[in-house]
Design an enzyme around this catalytic site. Structure first.
Site, PDB file in Angstrom:
ATOM      1  N   ASP A 368     -27.849   1.209 -11.885  1.00 38.52           N
ATOM      2  CA  ASP A 368     -26.869   2.000 -11.137  1.00 38.52           C
ATOM      3  C   ASP A 368     -25.429   1.636 -11.506  1.00 38.52           C
ATOM      4  OD1 ASP A 368     -25.746   3.657  -9.265  1.00 38.52           O
ATOM      5  OD2 ASP A 368     -26.674   2.696  -7.533  1.00 38.52           O
ATOM      6  N   ASP A 480     -35.185   6.650  -9.253  1.00 40.61           N
ATOM      7  CA  ASP A 480     -35.161   5.996  -7.939  1.00 40.61           C
ATOM      8  C   ASP A 480     -35.091   7.016  -6.814  1.00 40.61           C
ATOM      9  OD1 ASP A 480     -35.230   3.841  -6.231  1.00 40.61           O
ATOM     10  OD2 ASP A 480     -33.537   2.814  -7.163  1.00 40.61           O
ATOM     11  N   CYS A 528     -39.450   4.859  -8.978  1.00 42.90           N
ATOM     12  CA  CYS A 528     -39.041   3.810  -8.039  1.00 42.90           C
ATOM     13  C   CYS A 528     -38.581   4.504  -6.765  1.00 42.90           C
ATOM     14  CB  CYS A 528     -37.910   2.971  -8.635  1.00 42.90           C
ATOM     15  SG  CYS A 528     -37.229   1.728  -7.499  1.00 42.90           S
ATOM     16  N   ASP A 550     -39.241  -3.873  -4.483  1.00 51.16           N
ATOM     17  CA  ASP A 550     -37.956  -4.512  -4.742  1.00 51.16           C
ATOM     18  C   ASP A 550     -38.053  -6.033  -4.631  1.00 51.16           C
ATOM     19  OD1 ASP A 550     -36.514  -2.272  -5.334  1.00 51.16           O
ATOM     20  OD2 ASP A 550     -35.578  -2.074  -3.369  1.00 51.16           O
TER      21      ASP A 550
END
Length: 752
Positions: A368, A480, A528, A550
């Site tokens: 990210d 994600d 994810c 995670d």
């Protein structure tokens, strides 16, 4: 393999020679479930269902005098509400006249080779030689509703898949209030119920309890499979173990709200119902429209939980995962997230990559922070085509090319389903986020969920993400999804369809995943969802692996990966080594222990390897080289659980891999807390050739820390030792006496 309809006794039999599924038509076309289990040499179906009068059990009108037949006691194939069965229904609907009573009867059936794709839904696949399908058409007695029950039995794996297609034959709309994928009735309640529960960073814990009277439910109403409950349920004999006993498993090819329910009635019968969660669900079915339920995957095994898992693993690998990466070795990955978070530049990522590649890494992933003005997680989601020039002055392509020049592949993080309130996208299209009138939207992680029920929103996502992915020679994508659905509504639909939005959102997820992955068929996609929120067969139809959690702490991961393996093969699990103290729980564990746990799947690192001391860098290089040597067996071999972290002292875990050809065996054992004068653990292996000889090729364990540790460990090196297969399976092998916490062991063997 065959599906046979016996005209004389009105029975359907599905079998592949190992498992058998039997149904029978009763009276005026009621479809009853008779048997699901081990394939039988013969079956006296006339005596299979014992009928007797039951007080309080209503009888169909034509059989009221007999009193022995009632839907409330009939084991059914697809239960409905209102016509005398008071147990959990699979189907509830409000008909055009406002009533809710349903009465389904047999109309026709069809048997054919292979299986069909499901409309708008991911599903398993098979060639005509691999599977046979039975479709039974049921009609509601009033004539306005048709339900097609589909059953596919596979030749190469002990699996039966089921789903239902519900069609409105009438002129007026019908409101579906519940549309499950299956009903499965059992004639006993003397069974245990196995489900998987969890929370963020601690997913898929195994819970096994005796069945209780009444209704027990594991469910999600969060818009996704969820960290909290898995869309899986198993029932087993109370004496069933890992390797012995009967077990029936069910999982869904579905990524949204679900319900997995059991009910034990007063007569000692058990019903399982699984499918889309009926809570806050409604689907308006207009004339000639069809609603298709998600596919359910049923497994039966006489070889305990291991047998169930082996069938699921083979099924996922051979009939769910597809594309060029299905049978491709997965690369060693190093991700930038815990190493840099959003604080990076092109040069810092290149240095990060150089340090990792030097130690053997094959794939570098930029996480990210590369788009918009995203220096924190409070902005810019949705602004995918606005590159952060400050961090990446030469664009994605510039960084990608530099990573390729190092000899590594390049990957990128995206979160296409979300939008930040502080983004150019939301300012331009506030109605594109899920929400309801006259309510302020709730936020999670400073983000909203995009309304994927809308075609225009889906088109924007596909176009913008494809533009980014086409801008460079990207090899991998981490997809994600970091929040649950709240304020569920759409500004594009009328009031009668608002309770469809949670379901339409999942259909939208599948649409954009299908379009994007098909546009880049050679790209490796990893799903994810805040870790393991959406680890399910639906997503695996588009992306061959999923970030398991995670939480990368080695102790927690033993449970997470062990529970996940009940359904999913290790190759589908993203498993990484991270820095210590661990970012999720603050625990410090040895590098070797973290490695042995993480190498039990698609392996990688969540850390800046260049910041490690030289000695640890050398250790990492050794570990990566070893994983590359063993990964074909780990990724494609058979997986066996030997010791459960959920049972016994809950201080030990052991599992094992055996290559498909049987020539390589890898044993892993974990003992978390050291005990004074601890027992020597002997492990017996499984799945070996009793007549073969196996030579130890690797023997790894932690060094002792205790002050009284002796030198004997230096002499207890098994490399080069040989063991017979029957010795390893029936006598076992001793684990070393290591006096320290968080000890892990790896022993690999080659068949001579």
């Amino acid at each position: 393999m065959s599906i046979i309809f016996n005209e004389q006794d009105k029975s359907f039999t599905l079998t592949n020679g190992r498992i058998q599924y039997v149904m029978q038509l009763f009276l005026e076309g009621y479809l009853g479930h008779i048997y699901f289990g081990k394939a039988l040499k013969s079956f006296n179906i006339k005596r299979a269902f014992y009928q007797t009068e039951r007080e309080g059990a209503p009888n169909p009108a034509k059989h009221a005098d007999a009193r022995i037949f009632s839907l409330d006691v009939l084991p059914q194939e697809y239960s409905v509400y209102g016509s005398g069965d008071f147990r959990i229904p699979a189907l509830e609907a409000t008909l055009a006249n406002g009533t809710t009573t349903l009465d389904l009867r047999y109309h026709s059936h069809e048997i054919f080779s292979g299986k069909k794709d499901l409309a708008n839904l991911p599903s398993s696949y098979a060639n005509n030689d691999d599977a046979t399908t039975l479709e039974i058409t049921m009609r509601e007695v009033a004539g306005d509703l048709e339900v097609v029950l589909s059953y596919t039995i596979f030749n190469d794996v002990d699996v039966i898949t089921r789903h239902a297609r519900i069609k409105n034959l009438g002129q007026d709309p019908i409101a579906l209030r519940k549309a499950a994928s299956l009903t499965l009735d059992f004639p006993t309640d003397e069974m245990d119920r196995i489900s998987l529960w969890g929370k963020h960073a601690f997913e898929r814990n195994i819970e096994r309890t005796p069945l209780n009277h009444g209704i027990e439910i594991a469910a999600s109403s969060r818009g996704a499979t969820s960290h909290q409950h898995q869309n899986f349920l198993a029932l087993c004999d109370r004496t069933t173990t890992e390797f012995t006993g009967d077990v029936w498993g069910c999982s869904l090819v579905w990524s949204g709200n679900f319900e997995a329910a059991t009910e034990v009635n007063s007569f000692g019968n058990t019903r399982m119902v699984m499918g889309i969660n009926g809570f806050d669900f409604k689907w308006m079915l207009n004339h000639d429209e069809t609603f298709t339920t998600p596919e359910a995957v049923l497994v039966f095994s006489t070889d305990g939980l291991n047998g169930m898992s082996q069938n699921y693993h083979r099924f996922v690998q051979d009939h769910i995962v597809r594309g060029v990466h299905k049978n491709a070795v997965r690369p060693v990955l190093v991700n930038s997230w815990e190493a840099a978070y959003m604080n990076f530049t092109e040069d810092s990522i290149v240095k990060f990559a150089k340090d990792a590649v030097k130690l053997g890494a094959e794939l570098i992933v930029l996480d990210d922070g590369w788009f918009g003005v995203r220096d924190k997680d409070n902005c810019s989601l949705g602004d995918w085509t606005i590159l952060n020039q400050k961090k990446l002055p030469n664009g994605i392509k510039g960084l990608c090319d530099r990573i390729h020049d190092l000899g590594a592949k390049f990957g990128l993080w995206v979160e296409p389903e979300m939008v930040s309130p502080d983004s150019e996208l939301f300012r331009a299209h506030p109605d594109w986020a899920i929400g309801v009138p006259n309510h302020e939207r709730y936020q999670q992680r400073c983000q909203y969920v995009l309304d994927l029920s809308r075609q225009d929103v889906r088109d924007y996502i596909v176009e913008s993400i494809c533009q980014v992915l086409a801008s460079a020679d990207i090899d991998y994508v981490k997809w994600d999804m970091n929040r649950n659905l709240t304020d569920i509504g759409s500004f594009a639909y009328g009031k009668e369809q608002q309770q469809e939005i949670a379901t339409r959102f999942v259909f939208g997820v599948y649409d954009i995943m299908k379009r994007i992955t098909e546009a880049f068929p050679n790209m490796l996609f990893e799903s994810c969802a805040g870790g393991g929120r959406r680890f399910d067969m639906g997503i695996l139809c588009y992306m061959p692996q999923t970030w398991t959690s995670d939480n990368t702490d080695e102790v927690c991961r033993q449970k997470i990966q062990y529970g996940t393996s009940l359904i999913f093969p290790p190759i589908t699990m993203g498993c990484h080594v991270s820095a210590c103290p661990n970012h999720q729980v603050g625990r410090s564990t040895p590098m070797l222990s973290r490695f042995i746990c993480a190498m039990s799947g698609s392996f990688g690192y969540e850390m800046d390897l260049g910041k490690l001391p030289e000695a640890e860098q050398a250790e990492v290089a050794q570990h990566i080289a070893l994983y590359k040597e063993l990964r074909n067996t780990i990724q494609f071999g058979n997986f066996y659980r030997l010791m459960s972290p959920f049972e016994g002292t809950q201080n030990e875990t052991a599992w094992q891999f055996v290559s498909k050809d049987g020539n390589e065996v890898i044993l892993m054992y974990f003992r978390n807390l050291c005990q004074p004068q601890g027992n020597i653990r002997k492990l017996r292996l499984v799945g070996l050739d009793e007549n073969a000889t196996y030579e130890v090729t690797h023997h790894m364990y932690n060094q002792s820390l205790a002050c009284n540790a002796l030198d004997y460990l230096c002499n207890y090196k098994l490399e080069g030792d040989t063991f017979s297969g029957d010795e390893l399976m029936h006598f076992g092998v001793n684990m070393d006496k290591v006096d320290r916490d968080f000890a892990a062991y790896l022993i690999s063997f080659k068949r001579k």
